[in-house]
Design an enzyme around this catalytic site. Structure first.
Site, PDB file in Angstrom:
ATOM      1  N   GLU A  26      20.478 -25.324   8.167  1.00 41.31           N
ATOM      2  CA  GLU A  26      19.350 -25.382   8.994  1.00 41.31           C
ATOM      3  C   GLU A  26      19.818 -26.058  10.188  1.00 41.31           C
ATOM      4  O   GLU A  26      19.554 -25.843  11.702  1.00 41.31           O
ATOM      5  CB  GLU A  26      18.304 -26.123   8.330  1.00 41.31           C
ATOM      6  N   GLY A  64       8.558 -31.190   8.846  1.00 50.09           N
ATOM      7  CA  GLY A  64       7.507 -31.848   8.051  1.00 50.09           C
ATOM      8  C   GLY A  64       8.205 -32.402   6.785  1.00 50.09           C
ATOM      9  O   GLY A  64       7.380 -33.503   6.581  1.00 50.09           O
ATOM     10  N   ALA A  65       9.043 -31.922   6.455  1.00 51.26           N
ATOM     11  CA  ALA A  65       9.563 -32.537   5.261  1.00 51.26           C
ATOM     12  C   ALA A  65      11.150 -33.064   5.119  1.00 51.26           C
ATOM     13  O   ALA A  65      11.647 -33.776   4.769  1.00 51.26           O
ATOM     14  CB  ALA A  65       9.472 -31.529   4.095  1.00 51.26           C
ATOM     15  N   SER A  66      12.008 -32.336   6.053  1.00 48.17           N
ATOM     16  CA  SER A  66      13.318 -32.623   6.312  1.00 48.17           C
ATOM     17  C   SER A  66      13.599 -33.082   7.750  1.00 48.17           C
ATOM     18  O   SER A  66      13.070 -32.763   8.470  1.00 48.17           O
ATOM     19  CB  SER A  66      14.357 -31.551   5.897  1.00 48.17           C
ATOM     20  N   LEU A  67      14.760 -33.770   7.874  1.00 51.51           N
ATOM     21  CA  LEU A  67      15.328 -34.128   9.321  1.00 51.51           C
ATOM     22  C   LEU A  67      16.686 -33.686   9.040  1.00 51.51           C
ATOM     23  O   LEU A  67      17.398 -33.732   8.281  1.00 51.51           O
ATOM     24  CB  LEU A  67      15.238 -35.662   9.231  1.00 51.51           C
ATOM     25  N   GLN A  68      17.142 -33.097  10.289  1.00 53.03           N
ATOM     26  CA  GLN A  68      18.755 -32.864  10.490  1.00 53.03           C
ATOM     27  C   GLN A  68      19.248 -33.336  11.738  1.00 53.03           C
ATOM     28  O   GLN A  68      18.355 -33.669  12.811  1.00 53.03           O
ATOM     29  CB  GLN A  68      18.867 -31.376  10.659  1.00 53.03           C
TER      30      GLN A  68
HETATM   31  N1  LIG Z   1       1.402 -31.472  17.669  1.00 56.47           N
HETATM   32  C1  LIG Z   1       2.071 -30.189  17.077  1.00 56.47           C
HETATM   33  N2  LIG Z   1       2.455 -30.391  15.766  1.00 56.47           N
HETATM   34  C2  LIG Z   1       2.855 -29.395  15.313  1.00 56.47           C
HETATM   35  C3  LIG Z   1       3.111 -28.319  15.787  1.00 56.47           C
HETATM   36  N3  LIG Z   1       3.933 -27.234  15.080  1.00 56.47           N
HETATM   37  C4  LIG Z   1       3.702 -27.683  13.879  1.00 56.47           C
HETATM   38  N4  LIG Z   1       3.200 -29.101  14.075  1.00 56.47           N
HETATM   39  C5  LIG Z   1       3.225 -30.026  12.923  1.00 56.47           C
HETATM   40  O1  LIG Z   1       4.494 -30.843  13.165  1.00 56.47           O
HETATM   41  C6  LIG Z   1       4.884 -31.140  11.812  1.00 56.47           C
HETATM   42  C7  LIG Z   1       6.484 -30.519  11.744  1.00 56.47           C
HETATM   43  O2  LIG Z   1       6.240 -29.044  11.807  1.00 56.47           O
HETATM   44  P1  LIG Z   1       7.424 -28.319  11.853  1.00 56.47           P
HETATM   45  O3  LIG Z   1       8.317 -28.753  12.669  1.00 56.47           O
HETATM   46  O4  LIG Z   1       7.042 -26.665  12.065  1.00 56.47           O
HETATM   47  O5  LIG Z   1       7.892 -28.582  10.180  1.00 56.47           O
HETATM   48  P2  LIG Z   1       8.166 -27.521   9.124  1.00 56.47           P
HETATM   49  O6  LIG Z   1       9.200 -26.374   9.916  1.00 56.47           O
HETATM   50  O7  LIG Z   1       7.127 -26.688   8.811  1.00 56.47           O
HETATM   51  O8  LIG Z   1       8.919 -28.364   8.114  1.00 56.47           O
HETATM   52  P3  LIG Z   1      10.306 -28.081   7.454  1.00 56.47           P
HETATM   53  O9  LIG Z   1      10.554 -27.246   6.563  1.00 56.47           O
HETATM   54  O10 LIG Z   1      10.671 -29.695   7.090  1.00 56.47           O
HETATM   55  O11 LIG Z   1      11.492 -27.999   8.709  1.00 56.47           O
HETATM   56  C8  LIG Z   1       3.980 -30.413  10.807  1.00 56.47           C
HETATM   57  O12 LIG Z   1       3.106 -31.560  10.429  1.00 56.47           O
HETATM   58  C9  LIG Z   1       3.017 -29.356  11.369  1.00 56.47           C
HETATM   59  O13 LIG Z   1       1.726 -29.330  11.192  1.00 56.47           O
HETATM   60  C10 LIG Z   1       2.755 -28.123  17.385  1.00 56.47           C
HETATM   61  O14 LIG Z   1       3.114 -27.072  17.880  1.00 56.47           O
HETATM   62  N5  LIG Z   1       2.127 -29.271  17.992  1.00 56.47           N
HETATM   63 CA   LIG Z   2      11.507 -26.669  10.361  1.00 56.10          CA
END
Ligand SMILES: Nc1nc2c(ncn2[C@@H]2O[C@H](COP(=O)(O)OP(=O)(O)OP(=O)(O)O)[C@@H](O)[C@H]2O)c(=O)[nH]1
Ligand SMILES: [Ca+2]
EC number: 3.6.1.15
Length: 604
Positions: free
Chosen positions: A217, A261-265
């Site tokens: 990722e 939301g769950a991981s950091l890279q």
């Molecule tokens: N403010 C805001 N939050 C968002 C948006 N899209 C997603 N989020 C929230 O931001 C956080 C991170 O979202 P993502 O970067 O999509 O994370 P993810 O891909 O679902 O998680 P991973 O599997 O760990 O990569 C989550 O709590 C989402 O609900 C957006 O466009 N604006």
């Molecule tokens: Ca992601």
């Protein structure tokens, strides 16, 4: 005796003899002058071609600018030479499908496929997002394909139907699925692989549905941003705005930070000569280095990159909040036991949480234990409470979780921050883009100190970005403190580090790791095009070559003919002058020489 003058076999108007006497001085000067001018002309012509060729890089910049502008137009679905590709990002908080397209490879083995995000007839990016994450199917894996159907139907409606069979579909899952037990992961993937081909005829097989590692990722995110920024274009190193080269002939690449939301890279290119490390760290460092070739031909090494990449599961914005709540719950219950208190056991005696906005009440439940909390909005105290979650070790080169971190030259580097790095700076605080630590800290502190009632009122008045939902408002204070701690305490970025951009769109293109994924997975496709191109090129280059040489030949002929005409006119002028000065004898001489052959007596 007689002298027969040879005249060329050409139209009467062209009768002339090669002058037996050397031309007069004036003619010689004129002749030399003409010869000099024509050589100068030819030289300028060649220089001009060379100059024109040299100006390519600047044209290349202009070309790239035009290409970027072109990317904003609607994709021409009538153009059957275009190829399409689909990538589903199954993230922990939601799933999104990205539709990409690319023209036939340009035939230059040094170039990657020119992959862009498809845009619909309103020039809007063809992308669709759904919530929650696919890990919500953990207990009902037989519905995994139903969960994804809205995304796949959306893509099928945009990709030309006759292209479906040759359109690869990649379903790539990240941290949300990594956190599930493996058998649940496999059950979900098996349902997708079995059911999707029954309904959609995309190019899709078992190897194209997978839970990717955090390392993959991170590498894909690194590839995506550097591709969009043109940092893989090495040939136009004379490009004026080109940043410092990392090594001769290569442009410097940017590093990435991606907090989901769950991981950091984190991923960034490291020079080949790594510093000498103690054996244990040397071993560790090797695991954290990804070396890959982006080119289609393994012989070509200009696209071989060596990237430090690492991933931290549980360090994403949402999961960190879970870990924080676990920590606070355990600490409070322990303190209650030791001190005989009842903090947080009822709404009237809530635990005051510095990481929630002032006045916001919430309940944390873990295994039948309940903790009532209320926000007291203190950003600095919140940051201090997050320190244990960074799990740093005391060795200098360690970053989060005690993981070895390859040294970063903070004075000569550029980083882009995605996902939470962008959401935390832009969606509520409206300071996305160029990151400035002190400015961010001030804005985050002010937000944290605001009463929840004021924030909800502003939300209703539409003062925040349309992407900001109530979940965002509620956890903005925590996430901004967490992001800040990770960046500066975890990865040791200076507080005033000036080269970080938080981004979601770059040149109006949503930059996601999914773009890097499809670039990487299709990196060998150009070989197929190159083979087909090979045949076409054999003719093409001959034609081009002959045209170019004909080009020169053509100009040379023009010059020779011009020269001949000018000399001829000069000679006619000279004959005419001589005729007017000593007309009779000369003509007679000519006639005498010729006439005796036919026995006519002329002259006195
Ligand atoms: N403010 C805001 N939050 C968002 C948006 N899209 C997603 N989020 C929230 O931001 C956080 C991170 O979202 P993502 O970067 O999509 O994370 P993810 O891909 O679902 O998680 P991973 O599997 O760990 O990569 C989550 O709590 C989402 O609900 C957006 O466009 N604006
Ligand atoms: Ca992601």
């Amino acid at each position: 005796h007689f002298r027969i003058s040879f005249s060329y076999l050409c139209p009467a108007s062209w009768y002339f003899t090669v002058p037996t006497v050397s031309p007069f001085p004036r003619q010689r000067v004129a002749f030399l002058g003409l010869f000099f001018i024509s050589c100068l002309l030819l030289l300028m012509l060649i220089m001009d071609f060379r100059h024109w060729g040299a100006s390519l890089p600047r044209d290349r910049q202009y070309e790239r600018y035009l290409a970027r502008v072109g990317e904003l137009e609607a994709t021409d679905t009538e153009d059957l030479t275009l190829n399409y590709g689909l990538v589903v990002d199954c993230g922990s908080s939601g799933s999104r499908i990205f539709v990409y397209f690319w023209p036939r490879h340009n035939g230059n083995p040094h170039d990657l496929l020119d992959i862009k995000q498809m845009r619909d007839r309103n020039s809007q990016p063809v992308v669709k997002k759904i919530k929650p994450g696919i890990s919500a199917m953990a207990d009902t894996p037989e519905h995994a394909s139903d969960y994804l159907r809205p995304l796949l139907s959306f893509a099928a409606a945009h990709v030309p139907v006759k292209k479906h069979k040759e359109t690869p579909l990649y379903i790539l899952c990240t941290a949300g699925m990594r956190l599930l037990p493996e058998r649940k992961q496999l059950a979900i993937l098996a349902d997708l692989v079995r059911d999707i081909p029954l309904e959609f005829d995309f190019l899709f097989s078992q190897s194209q549905a997978e839970v990717i590692s955090g390392k993959q990722e991170g590498v894909y995110a690194w590839i995506g941003i550097n591709f969009v920024l043109g940092r893989f274009d090495h040939e136009d190193e004379s490009d004026a705005e080109a940043p410092q080269e990392l090594a001769a002939g290569r442009r410097r690449t940017v590093g990435i930070l991606d907090m989901g939301g769950a991981s950091l890279q984190i991923a960034y290119e490291v020079p080949t000569s790594t510093s000498v490390l103690p054996p244990k760290q040397e071993e560790e460092a090797k695991i954290l280095l990804a070396e890959f070739n982006l080119g289609c031909d393994v012989q070509h090494t200009e696209h071989v990159y060596r990237v430090y990449v690492t991933t931290f599961l549980g360090f994403g914005g949402n999961f960190a909040r879970q870990r924080y709540e676990d920590l606070v719950l355990n600490e409070t219950l322990t303190k209650n036991r030791l001190l005989g208190q009842k903090t947080g056991l009822s709404p009237d005696n809530p635990l005051l949480d510095p990481c929630l906005p002032v006045g916001l009440t919430d309940v944390v439940e873990r295994n039948s234990q309940v903790l009532h909390i209320r926000g007291r909005g203190d950003w600095a105290s919140c940051g201090a409470m997050l320190s244990p979650l960074l799990a740093r070790s005391n060795t200098s080169q360690a970053s989060l979780n005690g993981i070895y971190q390859s040294p970063i030259d903070f004075n000569n580097s550029e980083f882009y921050g995605f996902s939470e790095f962008f959401y935390c700076t832009e969606d509520v605080l409206r300071i996305g883009g160029h990151y400035h630590g002190p400015t961010f800290a001030k804005a985050a502190q002010d937000y944290c100190g605001m009463a929840w009632s004021v924030l909800t009122q502003r939300f209703k008045n539409g003062l925040f970005s349309s992407h900001a939902d109530e979940h965002r408002l509620k956890y903005q204070c925590f996430k901004s403190a967490w992001m800040y701690q990770v960046l500066h305490e975890g990865f040791h970025f200076p507080y005033d580090y000036p080269h970080l951009q938080t981004a979601q769109l770059v040149y109006d293109r949503e930059v996601q790791w999914t773009l890097g994924a499809i670039l990487y997975k299709t990196r060998f496709l150009p070989l197929r095009d190159l083979r087909q191109e090979g045949v076409r090129q054999a003719h093409g280059s001959w034609f081009r070559l002959s045209f170019v040489y004909n080009h020169y030949l053509f100009f040379a002929c023009i010059l020779v003919v011009l020269l001949a005409i000018i000399l001829y006119l000069l000679r006619l002028r000279r004959i005419h002058h001589r005729q007017t000065r000593t007309s009779a004898p000369l003509d007679l001489l000519w006639i005498e020489e010729v006439v005796p052959m036919i026995g006519v007596q002329v002259g006195p």
